[in-house]
Enzyme design. Structure first.
Site, mmCIF file in Angstrom:
data_model
loop_
_atom_site.group_PDB
_atom_site.id
_atom_site.type_symbol
_atom_site.label_atom_id
_atom_site.label_comp_id
_atom_site.label_asym_id
_atom_site.label_seq_id
_atom_site.Cartn_x
_atom_site.Cartn_y
_atom_site.Cartn_z
ATOM 1 N N HIS A 1 0.792 -0.983 0.013
ATOM 2 C CA HIS A 1 0.097 0.005 0.145
ATOM 3 C C HIS A 1 0.814 1.215 0.022
ATOM 4 O O HIS A 1 1.888 1.387 0.951
ATOM 5 C CB HIS A 1 -0.807 -0.003 1.184
ATOM 6 C CG HIS A 1 -2.019 0.957 1.070
ATOM 7 N ND1 HIS A 1 -3.096 0.806 0.729
ATOM 8 C CD2 HIS A 1 -1.861 2.448 1.575
ATOM 9 C CE1 HIS A 1 -3.943 1.892 0.785
ATOM 10 N NE2 HIS A 1 -3.117 2.986 1.387
ATOM 11 N N ARG B 1 -13.340 13.428 5.465
ATOM 12 C CA ARG B 1 -12.133 13.940 5.662
ATOM 13 C C ARG B 1 -11.598 14.769 4.581
ATOM 14 O O ARG B 1 -10.966 15.881 4.800
ATOM 15 C CB ARG B 1 -11.071 12.738 6.179
ATOM 16 C CG ARG B 1 -11.366 12.293 7.361
ATOM 17 C CD ARG B 1 -10.584 10.987 7.531
ATOM 18 N NE ARG B 1 -9.027 11.100 7.492
ATOM 19 C CZ ARG B 1 -8.293 10.270 7.022
ATOM 20 N NH1 ARG B 1 -8.610 9.071 6.725
ATOM 21 N NH2 ARG B 1 -7.101 10.519 6.931
ATOM 22 N N SER C 1 -7.030 4.164 8.838
ATOM 23 C CA SER C 1 -7.680 4.226 7.430
ATOM 24 C C SER C 1 -6.761 3.288 6.568
ATOM 25 O O SER C 1 -7.275 2.047 6.077
ATOM 26 C CB SER C 1 -7.431 5.493 6.781
ATOM 27 O OG SER C 1 -7.769 5.291 5.479
ATOM 28 N N ASP D 1 -14.346 3.087 6.796
ATOM 29 C CA ASP D 1 -13.115 4.133 6.281
ATOM 30 C C ASP D 1 -13.696 4.746 4.902
ATOM 31 O O ASP D 1 -13.430 5.809 4.513
ATOM 32 C CB ASP D 1 -12.005 3.111 5.808
ATOM 33 C CG ASP D 1 -11.016 3.933 4.893
ATOM 34 O OD1 ASP D 1 -10.484 5.121 5.891
ATOM 35 O OD2 ASP D 1 -10.526 3.731 3.837
ATOM 36 N N LYS E 1 -7.919 -1.258 6.075
ATOM 37 C CA LYS E 1 -8.133 -1.859 4.642
ATOM 38 C C LYS E 1 -7.174 -2.859 4.702
ATOM 39 O O LYS E 1 -7.539 -3.861 3.958
ATOM 40 C CB LYS E 1 -7.807 -0.720 3.809
ATOM 41 C CG LYS E 1 -8.943 0.107 3.714
ATOM 42 C CD LYS E 1 -8.664 1.025 2.438
ATOM 43 C CE LYS E 1 -7.685 2.257 2.733
ATOM 44 N NZ LYS E 1 -7.994 3.508 2.547
HETATM 45 N N1 URA Z 1 -4.508 6.451 2.235
HETATM 46 C C1 URA Z 1 -5.358 6.051 2.694
HETATM 47 O O1 URA Z 1 -5.976 4.772 2.513
HETATM 48 N N2 URA Z 1 -6.031 6.629 3.963
HETATM 49 C C2 URA Z 1 -5.614 7.650 4.332
HETATM 50 O O2 URA Z 1 -6.037 8.407 5.107
HETATM 51 C C3 URA Z 1 -4.400 8.548 3.543
HETATM 52 C C4 URA Z 1 -3.829 7.974 2.513
#
Ligand code: URA
Length: 425
Positions: free
Chosen positions: A82, A168, A183, A161, A187
């Site tokens: 990620h 956000r 966040s 999220d 995931k």
């Molecule tokens: N990437 C994400 O998945 N979440 C965030 O809050 C910032 C970057």
């Protein structure tokens, strides 16, 4: 419990209990707490921060707000990756097939771009026919058969999220460590892989502007992963200039192919090999950099990429289709020297404005639009030589082009950029 009491408690700098956090997130995901109260809560977190215990509870409450994938039917150690976001970041397009070419399965869910940052899904969708939606059974079957699948995040995964991130984004509460960490990690945990490589970007084009903040965020995320038995490593990487040469969906696919044909820039080629080595180690394979490079430039990664595209309904020949835009502007250097700065944020916004990205979620993308840099920070350049080409279907004003040139800083100070700044494990 009442949301207003929890907002007040956080606003006043007090610590929320596990039960309070669980209740807040579950109630929000169920639609029982309105966006205006959740926005106030996010802002309270922005100013008051959270303890590690609170971040852990928030992360796990978010994981529980939706489905969790069980990847155990897939043999071997499944590795995920990620990035916290960047400009010109086509790494997944190359890294996922490269790692898979060594027999390590990659079951990846990717996101779309927003604002100045790009998203892997958009890049893949610029390939004719590529389907980003696979149901759970087919996702698992494809990884079992081909070793790789890259799809969009399921609607049902980490529901909280999805809702909170959208909020956000419009309430200036994205760039705060507890909310980013929860966040990202919710995931990754819900997506079910055994090991996770986090690419934490830092600099002008990233959420984290300083290496200190990037280190703090990395430490929190690595610890969160380990606490739930996911081997996690964070790599802090430079996002002060765009990554590689191209910004723009199709242009980035073409650059990825060029790298996998062994004709990409050496710096990004080397960078991907370093990331692959860490990802392979997480997948239980110790491989030296020379062997990784051989897979990358010798065709094995490209072969896997073609297999991925075909498996998900894409036209393999279309991977190689050049862009076709109404305008192509050549940007030339105004003086000789070294390229000193190419601010990622400015060029990310520029690409977005010519259609390569979205200002708001509903914007239509122009897949062919974007920029290709012939020179990057640290390269020498002569006055009048080509710095970049802009591909656009929209006419760009002289003022816009002059502004572009102004953002290419050339002087006699040679800087030597590094892609990997630190590894946190
Ligand atoms: N990437 C994400 O998945 N979440 C965030 O809050 C910032 C970057």
């Amino acid at each position: 419990m009442r949301a207003v009491d929890l907002i007040q408690k956080k606003r006043d700098g007090l610590e929320l209990s596990t039960e309070e956090i669980q209740w807040l997130i579950a109630a929000y995901a169920a639609g029982d707490i309105p966006d205006y109260q959740m926005s106030a809560f996010a802002m309270a977190v922005y100013f008051q921060n959270m303890t590690m215990r609170e971040i852990r509870d928030l992360t796990m409450a978010m994981v529980r707000s939706g489905d969790q994938l069980d990847l155990s039917p897939i043999a071997g150690i499944k590795v995920d990756k990620h990035s916290t976001g960047g400009v010109g970041d086509k790494i997944t397009l190359i890294l996922a097939p490269l790692v898979t070419s060594f027999g390590v399965p990659v079951a990846k869910m990717s996101g779309r771009g927003l604002g100045h940052t790009g998203g892997t899904l958009d890049k893949l969708e610029s390939i004719k026919g590529y389907q980003i939606e696979l149901d759970k059974a087919n996702f698992i079957k494809q990884v079992q058969d081909k070793g790789i699948a890259v799809i969009g995040q399921s609607e049902h995964l980490v529901k909280a999220d999805k809702m909170l991130y959208a909020l956000r984004d419009v309430t200036a509460t994205v760039d705060t460590l507890p909310l980013i960490a929860s966040s990202v990690m919710s995931k990754k945990i819900a997506a079910g892989s055994d090991a996770i490589l986090l690419d934490v970007t830092v600099g002008d084009g990233a959420f984290m502007k300083t290496i200190e903040d990037a280190e703090k965020l990395s430490r929190i995320m690595v610890d969160l992963g380990k606490e739930v038995d996911r081997q996690t490593v964070a790599v802090i990487t430079d996002m002060s200039q765009p990554l590689g040469q191209a910004i723009g969906n199709r242009l980035e696919v073409l650059e990825a192919v060029t790298i996998m044909q062994g004709q990409g820039r050496l710096d990004i080629t080397q960078f991907i090999c370093e990331l692959a080595q860490i990802m392979l180690r997480l997948g239980g394979k110790e491989v030296d950099l020379a062997e990784i490079k051989e897979h990358l430039v010798g065709g094995k990664a490209l072969h896997k990429f073609e297999e991925l595209v075909a498996a998900q309904g894409g036209e393999v020949a279309d991977i190689y289709r050049p862009v076709d835009t109404r305008y192509c502007y050549e940007i030339k250097a105004e003086q000789s020297g070294f390229i000193n700065q190419l601010p990622a944020l400015y060029f990310g916004h520029f690409a977005m404005e010519i259609g390569a990205g979205r200002a708001v979620k509903t914007d239509q993308l122009d897949y062919d639009a974007g920029i290709v840099f012939e020179k990057k920070v640290g390269d020498t350049i002569s006055a009048g030589a080509l710095v970049a080409r802009i591909y656009s279907n929209r006419e760009i004003s002289q003022k816009g082009l002059t502004e572009f040139v102004k953002n290419v800083t050339i002087n006699y100070d040679r800087v030597s950029p590094k892609e990997v700044l630190k590894v946190i494990d």
